[in-house]
Design a protein around this motif. Structure first.
Motif, PDB file in Angstrom:
ATOM      1  N   THR A 147      -8.880  -3.672  -2.789  1.00 29.93           N
ATOM      2  CA  THR A 147      -8.531  -3.853  -1.213  1.00 29.93           C
ATOM      3  C   THR A 147      -7.998  -3.000  -0.844  1.00 29.93           C
ATOM      4  OG1 THR A 147      -6.749  -5.166  -0.259  1.00 29.93           O
ATOM      5  CG2 THR A 147      -6.407  -4.694  -2.013  1.00 29.93           C
ATOM      6  N   THR A 169      -9.604  -7.620   3.901  1.00 33.17           N
ATOM      7  CA  THR A 169      -9.576  -6.251   3.269  1.00 33.17           C
ATOM      8  C   THR A 169      -9.639  -6.548   1.948  1.00 33.17           C
ATOM      9  OG1 THR A 169      -7.065  -8.254   1.647  1.00 33.17           O
ATOM     10  CG2 THR A 169      -7.155  -6.729   3.810  1.00 33.17           C
ATOM     11  N   THR A 170     -10.140  -7.466   1.475  1.00 35.11           N
ATOM     12  CA  THR A 170     -11.095  -6.874  -0.804  1.00 35.11           C
ATOM     13  C   THR A 170     -12.426  -7.418  -0.058  1.00 35.11           C
ATOM     14  OG1 THR A 170      -8.135  -8.381  -0.895  1.00 35.11           O
ATOM     15  CG2 THR A 170     -10.378  -7.893  -2.791  1.00 35.11           C
TER      16      THR A 170
END
Length: 285
Positions: free
Chosen positions: A91, A132-133
């Motif tokens: 992330t 984000t991941t």
């Protein structure tokens, strides 16, 4: 070249591809050297040396999970290469561009005697979990011709990750897996048929892959259960425990009481998987 230097070169190449040519794919350039260390062509190291360090103080991407073979141990025999899945999640606020994974065995990532295996693919298959991941999926291949018995046991999972804004994150120990030597177990009960109340002799052998020789050798001094399943039932019951000999052989005697199937069953160890022999039917008259 040591594993750490190899991954550093790869991560640098990934960072440049993310910042300079986003559509291009990084070249991992993996090769095996004669002494079982990971190597990297000079071009990869040069690309890493030329990467920018101006954003070194920025937040780095981090790993949250790494799973080999769905969480199950990795098992390798003596002949065929075995390919196993590796999924790594990372992330970063800007998102994740790519991940490069590997597994290794040894005392330290910096130890020249440590042994590592890079991912098979030039580029992993990645999918965003959210903005984000990202989880990237790849495979690693274990070749018994490149293994020694001392490699059995705990292996670590490491990786390099590059964020979408070119930040590099590295970890040589995200999680662990276990490499095991494939095992075999045989059984033979006799005489067949046998009179009720008479002695029945049950023999067998417990062997496992010997990567030093490329053959199967006896697994010695191991507790192995002798089990019986009566005709008309579906469950095996343990009758007694037998210890394998100095050659891995098994032998014991029981009293014949009913038609059914006899087998040996081994619970396994950290370096050897559990295995049960196919049941041997005995007709009791």
């Amino acid at each position: 070249m040591r594993i750490r230097a190899t991954v550093a070169a790869v991560s640098g190449a990934l960072a440049l591809s993310a910042l300079v040519v986003p559509a291009a794919q990084a070249d991992d350039g993996r090769t095996w050297s004669n002494d079982h260390k990971l190597s990297m062509p000079k071009a990869g190291a040069e690309r890493f040396a030329g990467s920018s360090s101006s954003a070194a103080a920025e937040e780095l991407p981090v790993f949250t999970k790494a799973v080999v073979n769905g969480g199950k141990p990795v098992v390798v025999g003596t002949k065929s290469k075995q390919r196993y899945s590796l999924a790594i999640t990372a992330t970063h606020p800007s998102g994740v561009y790519d991940i490069f994974g590997y597994v290794w065995n040894g005392a330290s990532i910096d130890d020249p005697n440590s042994y590592g295996i890079l991912q098979d693919e030039e580029n992993a298959v990645c999918a965003e979990d959210n903005a984000t991941t990202t989880t990237c999926r790849m495979t690693v291949t274990f070749d018994p011709a490149e293994l020694y018995n001392t490699n059995a046991g705990t292996w670590k999972v490491g990786a390099a990750v590059v964020s979408r804004d070119g930040q590099i994150g590295e970890s040589d120990y995200i999680s662990k897996t276990y490499l095991q030597r494939f095992s075999k177990l045989t059984v033979n009960a006799g005489p067949e048929p046998v009179a009720k109340g008479k002695a029945l002799t049950v023999t067998g052998a417990l062997t496992r892959a010997n990567w030093n020789t490329g053959t199967y050798l006896g697994y010695t001094q191991q507790p192995v259960k002798l089990q019986f399943r009566k005709v008309g039932t579906s469950t095996y019951t343990t009758v007694k425990t037998v210890t394998s000999s100095s050659t891995g052989s098994l032998k014991t005697s029981v009293t014949a009481s009913a038609d059914g199937y006899w087998r040996y069953s081994f619970a396994g160890t950290s370096t050897t998987p559990a295995v049960s022999a196919a049941g041997d039917y005995v007709d009791v008259r």
